[in-house]
Enzyme design. Sequence first.
Site, short mmCIF file in Angstrom:
data_model
loop_
_atom_site.label_atom_id
_atom_site.label_comp_id
_atom_site.label_asym_id
_atom_site.label_seq_id
_atom_site.Cartn_x
_atom_site.Cartn_y
_atom_site.Cartn_z
N GLY A 154 0.82 -1.21 0.00
CA GLY A 154 0.00 0.00 0.00
C GLY A 154 0.85 1.25 0.00
O GLY A 154 1.93 1.30 -0.62
N SER A 155 0.40 2.23 0.77
CA SER A 155 0.99 3.57 0.70
C SER A 155 2.45 3.65 1.09
O SER A 155 3.11 4.66 0.82
CB SER A 155 0.18 4.52 1.58
OG SER A 155 -1.17 4.47 1.19
N VAL A 156 2.97 2.63 1.76
CA VAL A 156 4.40 2.63 2.08
C VAL A 156 5.20 2.80 0.79
O VAL A 156 6.25 3.44 0.77
CB VAL A 156 4.79 1.33 2.81
CG1 VAL A 156 6.30 1.18 2.90
CG2 VAL A 156 4.17 1.30 4.20
#
Lengths: 582, 398
Positions: free
Chosen positions: A291-293
């Site tokens: 995801g946003s990582v």
Amino acid sequence: MIFSYRLRRNAVKIEGERSSALDLARGRLVLMGGFFILMYIVFAVRAFDLAVIQGRAISADNGATVELSAMEGSEDAPGTLPADIARRGDITDRNGALLATTLRTASLFADPHLISDTARAAGGLAKIFPDISYGEILQKLQSDKRFVWISRNLSPEQQYSVLELGEPGLEFKHAYQRFYPQGALGSHLVGYADVDGRGLAGIERGFNNYLNSGETLRLSLDMRLQHALRREMTAVIDEFSAIGGAGLIMDVTNGDILAGVSLPDFNPHRAGEALETEVFNRLTLGAYEMGSVFKIFSIAAFFETHDVGMNTTFDTRDPIRIGRFTIRDYHAENRILTIPEVFMYSSNIGSALMGRAVGTENLQNFYEDLALTTPLDFEVREVARPMVPSPWREVNTLTASYGHGVATTPVQTISAVASVVNGGYLIKPRLVLAEDEGKASTDVRVVSEKTSNKMRELLRLVVTAGTGKNADVAGYRVGGKTGTAEKIINGRYDGNKKISSFVGVFPMDAPRYAVFIMIDEPKGTKRTYGYATGGWVAAPAVSRVIASMVAILGIPPSSPDSPENAYGQDLKQYVSAGKGEH
Amino acid sequence: MSLFSRTDKSLIGQWWWTVDRGMLSAFMVLSLIGVALVATGSPSVAERIGYGYYHFFVRHMIILGPALLLLLGTSMLSHKFIRRLAALLFVGSLLTMLMVLGVGNDIKGARRWVHVLGFSLQPSEFIKPSFAIMAAWMMSLQKEKSNFKGNAITAGFYLLTVTLLILQPDFGMTFLVTSIWAAQIFLAGFPFRLLVLLLIVGILGVFMAYQGLDHVHSRIDRYLDPASGDSYQIDKSLEAFQNGGIIGTGPGQGTVKMSLPDAHADFIFSVAGEEMGMLFVFFIISIYGLILLRGYNRLMDSDDMFVVLAAGGLLTVFGLQAAVHMGSALHLFPTKGMTLPFVSYGGSSLLSMGITAGAILGLTRNKARSGLSRGGLSLQTNRAHRTARRGVNTSPGV
């Protein structure tokens, strides 16, 4: 006169005989003395023979590993392995704490023919081994066999108690057994070996031959940190009724893995009985959409390809429609965002636009440079192949910019983060402590120092003002990025099953440690208003881990008014007031 | 050594300056080693047969006092009293042995024991020292008075003793008594040819015992071929020495000893081997060697045939019993349960050894040794005197 002469003559005769008899006796005394001395010398020689010549032979023989696997289930006398197999070497953490060791253990068997008092022996044994009943032992001892196992791998105390019974029919077979004094702590990385001393997983497998040569292996792990990480992860998993998790602590300057936890974990002494989900090593075998990582990587790629300022803006008012996909923001700001805003509010649209600007080939190359798309080259050999879109179209570039459609292992992910923040040098994760600890694992540059600096400031901003506020630890300039991804269940993204993660780095002005925590299927609670996102689930756990770490490692905090404490605050000028929780 | 003045004419003072203090210390050292080894070797045996942990150790300590008193007391006696004590003991032991055959308790297939004050006594143990002294007395009397049939009387004593022993049956003791007698007639000048003949008879006797008695049969079979039968004891014993190595596992640290049958008595040497190691085993062997050599050496200077025969016989039985014990534990001889003198647990054995050692010390005391020193003759002239007498002996016409 004659009489007296005869008397004297007789006396002389007797005297003479007596002295000749005494002389004879003296000669024979010498013979007898010699006989005894000779015999006693033979005893001494024999004692030497037993204690030294045969003594060594016996110890070597007992030292040989009794093949325990041959004993399993069979009631026959066990075979022994050849004596030249050395004791398998120890595994320790970086401070020398034992993670795996090999001990000589005794296993108890009985020769029922030699048991002098069956009832007494059974009674004594039942007291020593509470897990075996009196009747059970009695039954074994009355058998007609010459060899019956009573109990395997006794503790020294149990062995002593058995010896104290003084029962001639009870004997021991000795074998080497692998012990993991830390139990489940670190079991996925340390791994485990089978009864024959063959490493089956983890470091035990990766360094099987080295360990079997008797050498000690020192790992980069610090069991104190390992414990802190596991404790916090367990607490989070409990709180959010999650099914598992993975966590790592890495020294971003050299790639040393200081802690690595995969939950649920298992007792390495009973690896065979553990569930598949417990033995599964999420750290290296689990490939997850982060995801946003991944926005850390796409924005870094953007900085690498575009020499622009932080004030560059992206229009995130409309979702991006491409083919069947629509890219939306989780909590849409519905306005034009600067780069810091894209990052701190974790805008998917903004990231996708940056990804488009970078271009498919560039992004692919950049991910490859960060070793995100190739199987991990690691000392633990059970590694998963990362999942990358195939074929990789433009839409994949857009989604990969916010961690959608690309699945990597936790170890890969934290290594890539470390590479971005440490000044731009590629980090190769390592678990075996290097001779020269300070040396970086590679000198391959993957991002410029300038980009690295920008990313540090952005990461700090996420914690001071963005989605990662829960990760902060006062005085330690924590930076990081949240990540929440939907799990793919039966080929479809399931909105209710999430993987929530947070990667934290500190101190952000001169990064030293990265802490990554990923929680599998957390369920929102009342306290979190039903949220189960990375910022709610993983970020607080990372904060607690860092708080423990600084105490364990003795890192002093910066004072509230010191210049480094204000690190990254300049970026606030690019941030308009707004909400932000993702 | 200034415990008593050299001119001290008291009994104790005289004793102190005449007794072989080196040998006396050797006996004391053995007793100390025995206390340590019984303490570590006996608890598992005691527990195994259902007594308390300290059963044997306490009893050993209780008996050790009287045994050492017997040793000291006997060593102070004059030859005359030693002979009287031996005569009493001999007759007493023979009568008790007769009685034992009638009413004794059967232990491990033999009738050897009588119960006195809660202790079981084995009268045959006391026959060893008393027989040695009695036989030496009779033989030396014949040397003095050629018309006295001392040798024949000894033969009678021997046959009587051995018959009673075989009836028990106690072959270990039979062997020891036979050895005493053999050593004495050897010292007394028995012709070699006849000794060889006797040896053949002895071997025949062993062979007959082998054929006729099952337990002797199986024991010898086991020695010759350990795989043929139950060799548990000896396996354990050898394992103990191997486990001990050069310096041993440390006092109280042995593990093999715990499953070693008779670790407190017939296999105490193995306990020493395991816990104290080879070097200590050498030390124990050398103490026995020292006692024997000192003893024989003193006898070399003796002019008294009785002393040579009696002390010679006693030293032989002492050394031989130690040898059989050590040889059995090291598997050099067939397993024959014998106690290690002064070290093993064993009430009767300890008391009997006290008398044996006391008699050896008493008989070899300086004053007793020469008898000429009182006449003011130095050792030098003593030897010259001896040579002169030899001259008389070889002169023709005598």
